[in-house]
Design a protein around this motif. Structure first.
Motif, PDB file in Angstrom:
ATOM      1  N   ASP A  93     -13.891  -5.384  -4.307  1.00  0.00           N
ATOM      2  CA  ASP A  93     -12.584  -4.820  -4.656  1.00  0.00           C
ATOM      3  C   ASP A  93     -12.160  -3.704  -3.701  1.00  0.00           C
ATOM      4  OD1 ASP A  93     -12.539  -6.579  -6.771  1.00  0.00           O
ATOM      5  OD2 ASP A  93     -13.247  -5.128  -8.246  1.00  0.00           O
ATOM      6  N   ALA A  94     -12.674  -3.760  -2.489  1.00  0.00           N
ATOM      7  CA  ALA A  94     -12.461  -2.671  -1.522  1.00  0.00           C
ATOM      8  C   ALA A  94     -11.030  -2.586  -1.014  1.00  0.00           C
ATOM      9  CB  ALA A  94     -13.416  -2.834  -0.334  1.00  0.00           C
ATOM     10  N   ASP A  95     -10.212  -3.589  -1.271  1.00  0.00           N
ATOM     11  CA  ASP A  95      -8.826  -3.572  -0.808  1.00  0.00           C
ATOM     12  C   ASP A  95      -7.895  -2.787  -1.736  1.00  0.00           C
ATOM     13  OD1 ASP A  95      -9.443  -5.779  -2.622  1.00  0.00           O
ATOM     14  OD2 ASP A  95      -7.324  -6.301  -2.424  1.00  0.00           O
ATOM     15  N   LEU A  96      -8.413  -2.325  -2.866  1.00  0.00           N
ATOM     16  CA  LEU A  96      -7.566  -1.582  -3.801  1.00  0.00           C
ATOM     17  C   LEU A  96      -7.207  -0.206  -3.233  1.00  0.00           C
ATOM     18  CD1 LEU A  96      -9.239  -2.799  -7.096  1.00  0.00           C
ATOM     19  CD2 LEU A  96      -6.954  -3.379  -6.248  1.00  0.00           C
ATOM     20  N   PRO A  97      -6.116   0.410  -3.706  1.00  0.00           N
ATOM     21  CA  PRO A  97      -5.522   1.534  -2.966  1.00  0.00           C
ATOM     22  C   PRO A  97      -6.210   2.884  -3.086  1.00  0.00           C
ATOM     23  CG  PRO A  97      -4.241   1.046  -4.935  1.00  0.00           C
ATOM     24  CD  PRO A  97      -5.257  -0.042  -4.819  1.00  0.00           C
ATOM     25  N   LEU A  98      -6.951   3.118  -4.185  1.00  0.00           N
ATOM     26  CA  LEU A  98      -7.526   4.428  -4.436  1.00  0.00           C
ATOM     27  C   LEU A  98      -8.967   4.291  -4.900  1.00  0.00           C
ATOM     28  CD1 LEU A  98      -4.550   5.846  -6.536  1.00  0.00           C
ATOM     29  CD2 LEU A  98      -5.121   6.577  -4.239  1.00  0.00           C
ATOM     30  N   GLY A  99      -9.796   5.242  -4.483  1.00  0.00           N
ATOM     31  CA  GLY A  99     -11.187   5.250  -4.912  1.00  0.00           C
ATOM     32  C   GLY A  99     -11.653   6.666  -5.207  1.00  0.00           C
ATOM     33  N   MET A 100     -12.662   6.775  -6.086  1.00  0.00           N
ATOM     34  CA  MET A 100     -13.229   8.068  -6.465  1.00  0.00           C
ATOM     35  C   MET A 100     -14.727   8.053  -6.173  1.00  0.00           C
ATOM     36  SD  MET A 100     -13.371   9.859 -10.260  1.00  0.00           S
ATOM     37  CE  MET A 100     -11.593  10.075 -10.362  1.00  0.00           C
ATOM     38  N   ASP A 140       0.517  -4.530 -12.157  1.00  0.00           N
ATOM     39  CA  ASP A 140       1.669  -5.236 -12.733  1.00  0.00           C
ATOM     40  C   ASP A 140       2.539  -4.285 -13.546  1.00  0.00           C
ATOM     41  OD1 ASP A 140       0.857  -7.642 -11.658  1.00  0.00           O
ATOM     42  OD2 ASP A 140       0.060  -8.462 -13.531  1.00  0.00           O
ATOM     43  N   GLY A 141       1.916  -3.262 -14.115  1.00  0.00           N
ATOM     44  CA  GLY A 141       2.647  -2.289 -14.920  1.00  0.00           C
ATOM     45  C   GLY A 141       3.141  -1.088 -14.147  1.00  0.00           C
ATOM     46  N   GLY A 142       3.035  -1.126 -12.817  1.00  0.00           N
ATOM     47  CA  GLY A 142       3.542  -0.021 -12.012  1.00  0.00           C
ATOM     48  C   GLY A 142       2.652   1.196 -11.990  1.00  0.00           C
ATOM     49  N   VAL A 143       1.345   0.981 -12.245  1.00  0.00           N
ATOM     50  CA  VAL A 143       0.374   2.083 -12.247  1.00  0.00           C
ATOM     51  C   VAL A 143      -0.724   1.764 -11.236  1.00  0.00           C
ATOM     52  CG1 VAL A 143      -1.408   3.245 -13.624  1.00  0.00           C
ATOM     53  CG2 VAL A 143       0.836   2.761 -14.624  1.00  0.00           C
ATOM     54  N   LEU A 144      -1.078   2.740 -10.414  1.00  0.00           N
ATOM     55  CA  LEU A 144      -2.116   2.535  -9.409  1.00  0.00           C
ATOM     56  C   LEU A 144      -3.504   2.665 -10.026  1.00  0.00           C
ATOM     57  CD1 LEU A 144      -0.723   4.577  -6.386  1.00  0.00           C
ATOM     58  CD2 LEU A 144      -0.703   2.097  -6.660  1.00  0.00           C
ATOM     59  N   PRO A 145      -4.418   1.746  -9.702  1.00  0.00           N
ATOM     60  CA  PRO A 145      -5.800   1.865 -10.155  1.00  0.00           C
ATOM     61  C   PRO A 145      -6.627   2.716  -9.201  1.00  0.00           C
ATOM     62  CG  PRO A 145      -5.503  -0.225  -9.025  1.00  0.00           C
ATOM     63  CD  PRO A 145      -4.170   0.481  -8.993  1.00  0.00           C
ATOM     64  N   ALA A 204      -9.266  22.712   0.721  1.00  0.00           N
ATOM     65  CA  ALA A 204      -8.817  21.346   0.971  1.00  0.00           C
ATOM     66  C   ALA A 204      -7.975  21.234   2.234  1.00  0.00           C
ATOM     67  CB  ALA A 204      -8.022  20.838  -0.226  1.00  0.00           C
ATOM     68  N   GLY A 205      -7.155  22.241   2.482  1.00  0.00           N
ATOM     69  CA  GLY A 205      -6.287  22.188   3.648  1.00  0.00           C
ATOM     70  C   GLY A 205      -5.144  21.203   3.458  1.00  0.00           C
ATOM     71  N   ASP A 206      -4.385  20.994   4.524  1.00  0.00           N
ATOM     72  CA  ASP A 206      -3.211  20.130   4.465  1.00  0.00           C
ATOM     73  C   ASP A 206      -3.605  18.659   4.511  1.00  0.00           C
ATOM     74  OD1 ASP A 206      -1.462  22.280   4.356  1.00  0.00           O
ATOM     75  OD2 ASP A 206      -1.230  22.372   6.541  1.00  0.00           O
ATOM     76  N   LEU A 207      -2.789  17.843   3.882  1.00  0.00           N
ATOM     77  CA  LEU A 207      -2.978  16.392   3.895  1.00  0.00           C
ATOM     78  C   LEU A 207      -2.338  15.859   5.175  1.00  0.00           C
ATOM     79  CD1 LEU A 207      -4.004  13.942   2.253  1.00  0.00           C
ATOM     80  CD2 LEU A 207      -1.749  13.852   1.177  1.00  0.00           C
ATOM     81  N   VAL A 208      -3.172  15.459   6.131  1.00  0.00           N
ATOM     82  CA  VAL A 208      -2.684  15.072   7.459  1.00  0.00           C
ATOM     83  C   VAL A 208      -3.422  13.825   7.941  1.00  0.00           C
ATOM     84  CG1 VAL A 208      -2.054  17.437   8.120  1.00  0.00           C
ATOM     85  CG2 VAL A 208      -4.363  16.596   8.586  1.00  0.00           C
ATOM     86  N   GLY A 209      -2.941  13.300   9.074  1.00  0.00           N
ATOM     87  CA  GLY A 209      -3.646  12.220   9.764  1.00  0.00           C
ATOM     88  C   GLY A 209      -3.797  10.962   8.929  1.00  0.00           C
ATOM     89  N   ARG A 210      -4.958  10.334   9.064  1.00  0.00           N
ATOM     90  CA  ARG A 210      -5.211   9.071   8.361  1.00  0.00           C
ATOM     91  C   ARG A 210      -5.168   9.261   6.844  1.00  0.00           C
ATOM     92  NH1 ARG A 210      -4.333   4.869   7.038  1.00  0.00           N
ATOM     93  NH2 ARG A 210      -5.654   3.006   6.946  1.00  0.00           N
ATOM     94  N   ALA A 211      -5.606  10.426   6.370  1.00  0.00           N
ATOM     95  CA  ALA A 211      -5.550  10.686   4.928  1.00  0.00           C
ATOM     96  C   ALA A 211      -4.114  10.670   4.428  1.00  0.00           C
ATOM     97  CB  ALA A 211      -6.211  12.023   4.611  1.00  0.00           C
ATOM     98  N   LEU A 212      -3.202  11.250   5.189  1.00  0.00           N
ATOM     99  CA  LEU A 212      -1.795  11.248   4.815  1.00  0.00           C
ATOM    100  C   LEU A 212      -1.244   9.825   4.819  1.00  0.00           C
ATOM    101  CD1 LEU A 212       0.843  12.681   4.133  1.00  0.00           C
ATOM    102  CD2 LEU A 212       1.190  13.064   6.598  1.00  0.00           C
ATOM    103  N   GLU A 213      -1.628   9.032   5.808  1.00  0.00           N
ATOM    104  CA  GLU A 213      -1.189   7.637   5.857  1.00  0.00           C
ATOM    105  C   GLU A 213      -1.664   6.872   4.622  1.00  0.00           C
ATOM    106  OE1 GLU A 213      -2.630   5.980   9.490  1.00  0.00           O
ATOM    107  OE2 GLU A 213      -1.510   7.373  10.756  1.00  0.00           O
ATOM    108  N   ARG A 214      -2.910   7.086   4.239  1.00  0.00           N
ATOM    109  CA  ARG A 214      -3.425   6.406   3.042  1.00  0.00           C
ATOM    110  C   ARG A 214      -2.689   6.864   1.787  1.00  0.00           C
ATOM    111  NH1 ARG A 214      -9.012   7.801   5.443  1.00  0.00           N
ATOM    112  NH2 ARG A 214      -9.650   5.872   6.468  1.00  0.00           N
ATOM    113  N   ALA A 215      -2.386   8.159   1.707  1.00  0.00           N
ATOM    114  CA  ALA A 215      -1.661   8.685   0.553  1.00  0.00           C
ATOM    115  C   ALA A 215      -0.259   8.071   0.468  1.00  0.00           C
ATOM    116  CB  ALA A 215      -1.574  10.200   0.631  1.00  0.00           C
ATOM    117  N   ARG A 216       0.402   7.958   1.606  1.00  0.00           N
ATOM    118  CA  ARG A 216       1.751   7.379   1.619  1.00  0.00           C
ATOM    119  C   ARG A 216       1.725   5.904   1.238  1.00  0.00           C
ATOM    120  NH1 ARG A 216       3.859  10.339   7.203  1.00  0.00           N
ATOM    121  NH2 ARG A 216       4.708  12.215   6.169  1.00  0.00           N
ATOM    122  N   ALA A 217       0.636   5.222   1.607  1.00  0.00           N
ATOM    123  CA  ALA A 217       0.516   3.804   1.280  1.00  0.00           C
ATOM    124  C   ALA A 217       0.240   3.571  -0.201  1.00  0.00           C
ATOM    125  CB  ALA A 217      -0.596   3.167   2.117  1.00  0.00           C
TER     126      ALA A 217
END
Length: 333
Positions: A205-212, A160-165, A294-307
């Motif tokens: 909570d698996a639908d949230l955008p980022l995980g560690m 709600d505050g414009g910050v990704l969890p 790490a290499g370049d951010l490509v493929g599905r990882a890039l798609e997730r990052a853009r999302a």
């Protein structure tokens, strides 16, 4: 092209060497710590400086949980309660969740004000008797269902505050009997035990955008490699059973739970299925090795990052919000 890593910086402003490194290495984002924080004006200037060096509106992360883990703190910013403090108020379930959400919304306001748009919160780990206190009161409860519910509330407040969890530490650090900052924890629990408790908040909570990830060995899944470096843990458990399809970042690669060179650590995490690797301590020699691995951010990882893009904050009165939170916390003392 952006590289699949997140890096730290050493101080309150970027050195020329750091600016050159950011331009050349092109990390996806940066993460800040107490060593990078002095005032609102200084921190706003630093986040702007990082983005200018990268030439993009790169995500900037911080660990702002409240309690023991709070990089922005008094006297400039308010002291937020630990996750466990909310349940201890003894309020009805809906009121507790509303307060958690409010606290996270206030945190988001603080962060957006200085150019930070990702918070490594909520902690979805489930502590058990005998586990190391590295999680402890950073967890919302000892009930996996309650952790899932309150973690969701925190995530919603940030969004709600414009910050990704960022949900952490997937698939679970709560059972570990060691601090992964200092050594490699090994969890002996059966897969059935893990599924019945540890994985529950992450599945909910698996639908949230980022995980560690967690730097933890789960003997029942991979007897040798920590989750961060284990294809079995990432593919079978995190992506499969838990169903997390957001951007998966490592915990800090400079933690002592991991061994070997930094390029090898980064390569191992990417090979195991992590999308992005995290290096926090600001050591440029290490960071260069991480960038190479790490290499370049490509493929599905890039798609997730853009999302994983923060939205504009919803309308909010931080003064009234702080008054409400303070009144509830005071009533519970």
């Amino acid at each position: 092209m952006t590289r699949a890593f997140i890096c730290g910086c050493a101080g309150l402003a970027l050195s020329q060497e750091e600016k050159s490194f950011l331009r050349e290495a092109r990390p996806w984002g940066a993460i800040l710590f107490k060593r990078n924080v002095a005032s609102r004006e200084q921190l706003s200037a630093l986040t702007a400086e990082i983005r200018a060096a990268l030439g993009t509106d790169a995500p900037i992360l911080v660990d702002q949980e409240g309690g023991r883990v709070q990089r922005l703190g008094p006297p400039v910013w308010r002291a937020y309660p630990s996750a466990a403090a909310f349940e201890r108020l003894g309020l009805p379930a809906e009121e507790t969740a509303a307060l958690v959400r409010l606290g996270a919304r206030l945190i988001a306001h603080d962060l957006r004000e200085v150019g930070i748009d990702v918070d490594c919160l909520p902690v979805l780990d489930t502590p058990v008797d005998g586990s190391h206190n590295i999680i402890g009161d950073r967890a919302y409860s000892r009930s996996p269902a309650e952790i899932a519910r309150l973690g969701r509330a925190a995530a919603e407040g940030l969004l709600d505050g414009g910050v990704l969890p960022v949900i952490k530490h997937i698939p679970g650090h709560g059972r570990a009997r060691a601090d992964s900052h200092l050594e490699l924890p090994v969890v002996e629990a059966s897969r059935a035990e893990l599924e019945a408790q540890d994985f529950i908040p992450f599945r909910a909570d698996a639908d949230l955008p980022l995980g560690m990830t967690a730097h933890v060995v789960y003997r029942a899944i991979d007897p040798e490699l920590p989750g961060t470096l284990s294809k079995a843990v990432i593919e079978e458990i995190i992506r499969g059973l838990i169903g997390f399809d957001g951007l998966l970042m490592t915990d800090d690669l400079s933690m002592k739970a991991l061994s070997g060179g930094f390029r090898a650590r980064a390569e191992g995490a990417i090979a195991a299925g992590c999308d992005v690797v995290l290096h926090c301590n600001g050591d440029l020699a290490e960071a260069r090795a991480v960038a190479e691995g790490a290499g370049d951010l490509v493929g599905r990882a890039l798609e997730r990052a853009r999302a994983a893009k923060a939205k504009a904050p919803k309308e909010f009165d931080p003064v009234d919000g702080a008054r409400q939170l303070d009144a509830a916390l005071a009533a519970g003392v």
